[in-house]
Design a protein around this motif. Sequence first.
Motif, PDB file in Angstrom:
ATOM      1  N   ALA A  63       0.827  -1.205   0.000  1.00  0.00           N
ATOM      2  CA  ALA A  63       0.000   0.000   0.000  1.00  0.00           C
ATOM      3  C   ALA A  63       0.867   1.262   0.000  1.00  0.00           C
ATOM      4  O   ALA A  63       0.364   2.355  -0.247  1.00  0.00           O
ATOM      5  N   ASN A  64       2.169   1.112   0.256  1.00  0.00           N
ATOM      6  CA  ASN A  64       3.109   2.233   0.117  1.00  0.00           C
ATOM      7  C   ASN A  64       3.709   2.284  -1.282  1.00  0.00           C
ATOM      8  O   ASN A  64       4.711   2.941  -1.512  1.00  0.00           O
ATOM      9  N   ARG A  65       3.102   1.540  -2.205  1.00  0.00           N
ATOM     10  CA  ARG A  65       3.459   1.541  -3.627  1.00  0.00           C
ATOM     11  C   ARG A  65       4.863   0.998  -3.902  1.00  0.00           C
ATOM     12  O   ARG A  65       5.557   1.455  -4.795  1.00  0.00           O
ATOM     13  N   GLN A  66       5.262   0.001  -3.135  1.00  0.00           N
ATOM     14  CA  GLN A  66       6.533  -0.692  -3.336  1.00  0.00           C
ATOM     15  C   GLN A  66       6.218  -1.995  -4.074  1.00  0.00           C
ATOM     16  O   GLN A  66       5.478  -2.832  -3.571  1.00  0.00           O
ATOM     17  N   ASN A  76      -3.259   0.387 -12.580  1.00  0.00           N
ATOM     18  CA  ASN A  76      -4.395   0.006 -11.734  1.00  0.00           C
ATOM     19  C   ASN A  76      -3.939  -0.338 -10.321  1.00  0.00           C
ATOM     20  O   ASN A  76      -4.585   0.045  -9.345  1.00  0.00           O
ATOM     21  N   ALA A  77      -2.828  -1.057 -10.207  1.00  0.00           N
ATOM     22  CA  ALA A  77      -2.305  -1.415  -8.893  1.00  0.00           C
ATOM     23  C   ALA A  77      -1.873  -0.167  -8.125  1.00  0.00           C
ATOM     24  O   ALA A  77      -2.149  -0.040  -6.925  1.00  0.00           O
ATOM     25  N   ILE A  78      -1.213   0.749  -8.805  1.00  0.00           N
ATOM     26  CA  ILE A  78      -0.777   1.995  -8.156  1.00  0.00           C
ATOM     27  C   ILE A  78      -1.979   2.800  -7.680  1.00  0.00           C
ATOM     28  O   ILE A  78      -1.977   3.342  -6.568  1.00  0.00           O
ATOM     29  N   SER A  79      -3.017   2.871  -8.491  1.00  0.00           N
ATOM     30  CA  SER A  79      -4.232   3.602  -8.097  1.00  0.00           C
ATOM     31  C   SER A  79      -4.872   2.991  -6.857  1.00  0.00           C
ATOM     32  O   SER A  79      -5.261   3.715  -5.933  1.00  0.00           O
ATOM     33  N   ILE A 132      -5.749   3.220  -0.850  1.00  0.00           N
ATOM     34  CA  ILE A 132      -5.630   2.608   0.479  1.00  0.00           C
ATOM     35  C   ILE A 132      -4.702   3.447   1.355  1.00  0.00           C
ATOM     36  O   ILE A 132      -5.012   3.756   2.505  1.00  0.00           O
ATOM     37  N   ASN A 133      -3.565   3.833   0.800  1.00  0.00           N
ATOM     38  CA  ASN A 133      -2.570   4.616   1.527  1.00  0.00           C
ATOM     39  C   ASN A 133      -3.163   5.926   2.031  1.00  0.00           C
ATOM     40  O   ASN A 133      -3.050   6.264   3.211  1.00  0.00           O
ATOM     41  N   GLU A 134      -3.809   6.665   1.145  1.00  0.00           N
ATOM     42  CA  GLU A 134      -4.361   7.973   1.522  1.00  0.00           C
ATOM     43  C   GLU A 134      -5.470   7.841   2.561  1.00  0.00           C
ATOM     44  O   GLU A 134      -5.533   8.629   3.501  1.00  0.00           O
TER      45      GLU A 134
END
Length: 104
Positions: A46-49, A76-79, A84-86
Amino acid sequence: MFGDLMGMMGKLQEAQKKVEETKKRLDTVLVDQQSNDGLLKVTMTANRQLKSIAIDDALLEDKEQLEDYLLLVMNNAISRATAINEAELAAAAKDGLPNIPGMF
């Protein structure tokens, strides 16, 4: 007055601690995304790693198709990971902040 100020400072430090703890926890939250036909799958936190990419052999025969799949699935995964992160960080910050009128 100083008691209120000290209390607010304590609340702000508590909020900052909650946000930092949430950031660490989001490193363990995994987001899986795949193409509609399942030929390409990615997993990221969820931290886009980015954690993994699985590519079906059928995609290896067509470079342009593979590139298109990568762009679509990764975006799509990054979105999803960003949403989730925000949401998690906003909830952590809001829960720990003092009640300041007009803030939220």
